[in-house]
Scaffold this active site. Structure first.
Site, PDB file in Angstrom:
ATOM      1  N   HIS A 278       0.854  -1.191   0.000  1.00 35.49           N
ATOM      2  CA  HIS A 278       0.000   0.000   0.000  1.00 35.49           C
ATOM      3  C   HIS A 278       0.885   1.235   0.000  1.00 35.49           C
ATOM      4  O   HIS A 278       1.970   1.218   0.586  1.00 35.49           O
ATOM      5  CB  HIS A 278      -0.903   0.005   1.245  1.00 35.49           C
ATOM      6  CG  HIS A 278      -2.051   0.960   1.132  1.00 35.49           C
ATOM      7  ND1 HIS A 278      -1.946   2.276   1.475  1.00 35.49           N
ATOM      8  CD2 HIS A 278      -3.320   0.781   0.684  1.00 35.49           C
ATOM      9  CE1 HIS A 278      -3.114   2.863   1.254  1.00 35.49           C
ATOM     10  NE2 HIS A 278      -3.960   1.980   0.767  1.00 35.49           N
ATOM     11  N   GLU A 333      -7.987  -4.835  -0.250  1.00 32.65           N
ATOM     12  CA  GLU A 333      -8.563  -5.494  -1.419  1.00 32.65           C
ATOM     13  C   GLU A 333      -8.641  -7.004  -1.256  1.00 32.65           C
ATOM     14  O   GLU A 333      -9.510  -7.656  -1.822  1.00 32.65           O
ATOM     15  CB  GLU A 333      -7.754  -5.183  -2.686  1.00 32.65           C
ATOM     16  CG  GLU A 333      -7.574  -3.725  -2.996  1.00 32.65           C
ATOM     17  CD  GLU A 333      -8.843  -3.049  -3.439  1.00 32.65           C
ATOM     18  OE1 GLU A 333      -9.932  -3.613  -3.236  1.00 32.65           O
ATOM     19  OE2 GLU A 333      -8.745  -1.942  -3.984  1.00 32.65           O
TER      20      GLU A 333
HETATM   21  N1  ACO Z   1       3.836  -7.585  -4.884  1.00 32.18           N
HETATM   22  C1  ACO Z   1       5.141  -7.661  -5.178  1.00 32.18           C
HETATM   23  N2  ACO Z   1       5.985  -6.637  -5.031  1.00 32.18           N
HETATM   24  C2  ACO Z   1       5.480  -5.489  -4.569  1.00 32.18           C
HETATM   25  C3  ACO Z   1       4.126  -5.354  -4.221  1.00 32.18           C
HETATM   26  C4  ACO Z   1       3.282  -6.462  -4.390  1.00 32.18           C
HETATM   27  N3  ACO Z   1       1.991  -6.417  -4.105  1.00 32.18           N
HETATM   28  N4  ACO Z   1       3.906  -4.106  -3.775  1.00 32.18           N
HETATM   29  C5  ACO Z   1       5.086  -3.460  -3.844  1.00 32.18           C
HETATM   30  N5  ACO Z   1       6.034  -4.303  -4.324  1.00 32.18           N
HETATM   31  C6  ACO Z   1       7.434  -4.003  -4.547  1.00 32.18           C
HETATM   32  C7  ACO Z   1       7.593  -2.936  -5.614  1.00 32.18           C
HETATM   33  O1  ACO Z   1       7.682  -3.516  -6.895  1.00 32.18           O
HETATM   34  C8  ACO Z   1       8.868  -2.271  -5.181  1.00 32.18           C
HETATM   35  O2  ACO Z   1       9.916  -3.088  -5.618  1.00 32.18           O
HETATM   36  P1  ACO Z   1      11.262  -2.489  -6.268  1.00 32.18           P
HETATM   37  O3  ACO Z   1      11.814  -1.571  -5.219  1.00 32.18           O
HETATM   38  O4  ACO Z   1      12.066  -3.714  -6.548  1.00 32.18           O
HETATM   39  O5  ACO Z   1      10.781  -1.751  -7.499  1.00 32.18           O
HETATM   40  C9  ACO Z   1       8.833  -2.351  -3.668  1.00 32.18           C
HETATM   41  O6  ACO Z   1       7.937  -3.404  -3.360  1.00 32.18           O
HETATM   42  C10 ACO Z   1       8.334  -1.091  -2.998  1.00 32.18           C
HETATM   43  O7  ACO Z   1       7.076  -0.707  -3.585  1.00 32.18           O
HETATM   44  P2  ACO Z   1       6.195   0.441  -2.917  1.00 32.18           P
HETATM   45  O8  ACO Z   1       6.924   1.732  -2.976  1.00 32.18           O
HETATM   46  O9  ACO Z   1       5.741  -0.050  -1.596  1.00 32.18           O
HETATM   47  O10 ACO Z   1       4.912   0.445  -3.808  1.00 32.18           O
HETATM   48  P3  ACO Z   1       4.033   1.678  -4.241  1.00 32.18           P
HETATM   49  O11 ACO Z   1       3.755   2.581  -3.102  1.00 32.18           O
HETATM   50  O12 ACO Z   1       4.600   2.260  -5.475  1.00 32.18           O
HETATM   51  O13 ACO Z   1       2.720   0.909  -4.669  1.00 32.18           O
HETATM   52  C11 ACO Z   1       0.796  -0.411  -4.536  1.00 32.18           C
HETATM   53  C12 ACO Z   1       1.680   0.607  -3.804  1.00 32.18           C
HETATM   54  C13 ACO Z   1       0.387   0.154  -5.917  1.00 32.18           C
HETATM   55  C14 ACO Z   1      -0.478  -0.670  -3.722  1.00 32.18           C
HETATM   56  C15 ACO Z   1       1.606  -1.726  -4.698  1.00 32.18           C
HETATM   57  O14 ACO Z   1       1.926  -2.233  -3.431  1.00 32.18           O
HETATM   58  C16 ACO Z   1       0.877  -2.757  -5.548  1.00 32.18           C
HETATM   59  O15 ACO Z   1       0.978  -2.711  -6.766  1.00 32.18           O
HETATM   60  N6  ACO Z   1       0.160  -3.716  -4.895  1.00 32.18           N
HETATM   61  C17 ACO Z   1      -0.580  -4.720  -5.639  1.00 32.18           C
HETATM   62  C18 ACO Z   1      -1.915  -4.151  -6.171  1.00 32.18           C
HETATM   63  C19 ACO Z   1      -2.933  -3.917  -5.066  1.00 32.18           C
HETATM   64  O16 ACO Z   1      -3.115  -4.734  -4.151  1.00 32.18           O
HETATM   65  N7  ACO Z   1      -3.619  -2.768  -5.141  1.00 32.18           N
HETATM   66  C20 ACO Z   1      -4.630  -2.362  -4.168  1.00 32.18           C
HETATM   67  C21 ACO Z   1      -4.074  -1.330  -3.212  1.00 32.18           C
HETATM   68  S1  ACO Z   1      -5.206  -0.896  -1.921  1.00 32.18           S
HETATM   69  C22 ACO Z   1      -6.279   0.178  -2.640  1.00 32.18           C
HETATM   70  O17 ACO Z   1      -6.061   0.707  -3.676  1.00 32.18           O
HETATM   71  C23 ACO Z   1      -7.556   0.515  -1.905  1.00 32.18           C
END
Ligand code: ACO
Length: 392
Positions: A278, A333
């Protein structure tokens, strides 16, 4: 209601340059001011509604913990709390009537229209049938929140060649929505589960759709325009969330013994695990925790719930291994998918159902913005050609 006088942009932090509204706006006055793509880190409003404490995994509506609201409240009481600031557990909301102009618009839509598009259209037409004077009122907030579930249910039936069902005023809002969708009055436990989902979806700070609603309100537009705009913002995949993708992911895993391999392979392919991570929460999303309890108490659980719990355990362990310094926990979610599937909604209705739940928060923000309004009008850093002659 009078607009607030101009105030410096960041009175509390002397390190951040303030904007003098009396200065003429030329390109040069933008020099030196911080630019924050996506407005990240910019404080653009004051609110008493939702407190999202990402570091500690806390969410409060007007100070009340989300877990307590789900355990002891109803969506009607939560909406009333957001609109009025008063906790009244006897507050009631019932499904609203659909004006004939809205019904005609819904009938005119192609059956293939996305439910979010149908809902946005319905809210827009509803606004055209109402007197929505400035300032917006709690009565308007209530009327719109009661109208929208009926409109979405009507469209969901029309696209299946079924006639819409009139609202039953004896049912609460969520039971009425399920009744208007299916023609059957839901059992108590099913209605309770969806009501819990509506509570956790009701409000979440200054997210993109709520900000949109506040921007529209700041021009002294009206409640329906603000909510129609908010629905448009929520429709985007970066915001509306994707519980339906969680359902797809669990189906792909297939069985508990495949969970570990599937999760590791997906991460190795660079995929993101749906329902984890998140932008704000660095701890277990408190909404997921509240919904997990609701799902576990549901009489009709989706058949894949046991598998989902196994996938969650594996995913949390593997994500921690891969990102030891970056907490990636379960988000709302993951369990929203289980509730929505469990109450019998089809995945293509999930985003619009989320929008119905968020009506309480959007309309409360509209009221709050109007009560201390200042036109929201940020600047853009100009990076084009500043001045030149037309080609001869
Ligand atoms: N699965 C695998 N890897 C992940 C995930 C995940 N669910 N979430 C983050 N990461 C990774 C990123 O790729 C990143 O890796 P990197 O540094 O190697 O590029 C690292 O973790 C850090 O990412 P964040 O900065 O925490 O992610 P960001 O804030 O950009 O994104 C988001 C947040 C979009 C929710 C992301 O976690 C994601 O895509 N999750 C999956 C989709 C999802 O569940 N969406 C619903 C969110 S809740 C809502 O909208 C109400």
């Amino acid at each position: 209601m009078t607009d607030k006088p101009a105030v410096p942009a960041h009175p509390a932090d002397p390190a951040i340059p303030t904007v003098d509204p009396a200065q003429p706006r030329t390109a040069h006055t933008f020099d030196g001011r911080p630019y924050s793509p996506g407005l990240e880190g910019v404080i653009a409003a004051e609110t008493e509604l939702g407190l999202v404490d990402g570091a500690n995994g806390r969410l409060m509506y007007r100070g009340y913990r989300i877990g307590d609201l789900v355990a002891h409240g109803t969506y009607a009481a939560v909406a009333n709390l957001l609109w009025t600031g008063t906790w009244d557990p006897r507050a009631r909301l019932a499904a609203g009537r659909i004006p004939s102009a809205v019904m005609a618009a819904l009938r005119a839509l192609p059956r293939t229209a996305k439910p979010m598009d149908a809902l946005r259209t319905a809210v827009s037409v509803w606004g055209a049938t109402q007197v929505l004077d400035w300032p917006p009122t709690e009565i308007q907030a209530r009327a719109l929140t009661e109208f929208s579930p009926s409109a979405l249910a009507a469209f969901a039936r029309l696209r299946q060649d079924l006639e819409p069902i009139d609202a039953d005023p004896t049912l609460d809002l969520v039971s009425g929505f399920l009744y208007q969708l299916t023609g059957e009055r839901p059992d108590k436990a099913t209605a309770r589960a969806l009501d819990a989902y509506f509570i956790v979806g009701a409000e979440h700070g200054l997210n993109a759709s709520t900000f949109t609603a506040r921007v529209i309100t700041s021009t002294r537009s009206d409640m329906a325009s603000a909510v129609a705009g908010a629905i448009g913002a929520m429709k985007g995949p970066l915001h509306g969330g994707a519980p339906s993708e969680v359902v797809e992911q669990i189906h792909k895993v297939g069985s508990p013994e495949h969970a570990e391999k599937w999760v590791r392979d997906a991460l190795a392919r660079g995929e993101r695990l749906m329902g984890f991570g998140h932008r704000v929460y660095r701890a277990y999303d408190p909404r997921a925790a509240a919904l997990r309890k609701v799902v576990e108490a549901m009489p009709t659980k989706p058949d894949w719930l046991e598998l989902a719990i196994k996938v969650e355990d594996v995913a949390l362990r593997v994500l921690e291994e891969k990102y030891p310094d970056r907490p990636l926990k379960t988000n709302v979610e993951f369990y929203a998918a289980a509730v929505l599937q469990g109450v019998g909604l089809t995945p293509d209705l999930f985003p619009a159902t989320f929008a119905l739940a968020r009506h309480a928060g959007w309309t409360a923000h509209v009221l709050e913005q109007a009560s201390a309004n200042r036109l929201i009008r940020p600047d853009a850093r100009f990076v084009g050609v500043e001045e030149r002659d037309l080609p001869k």
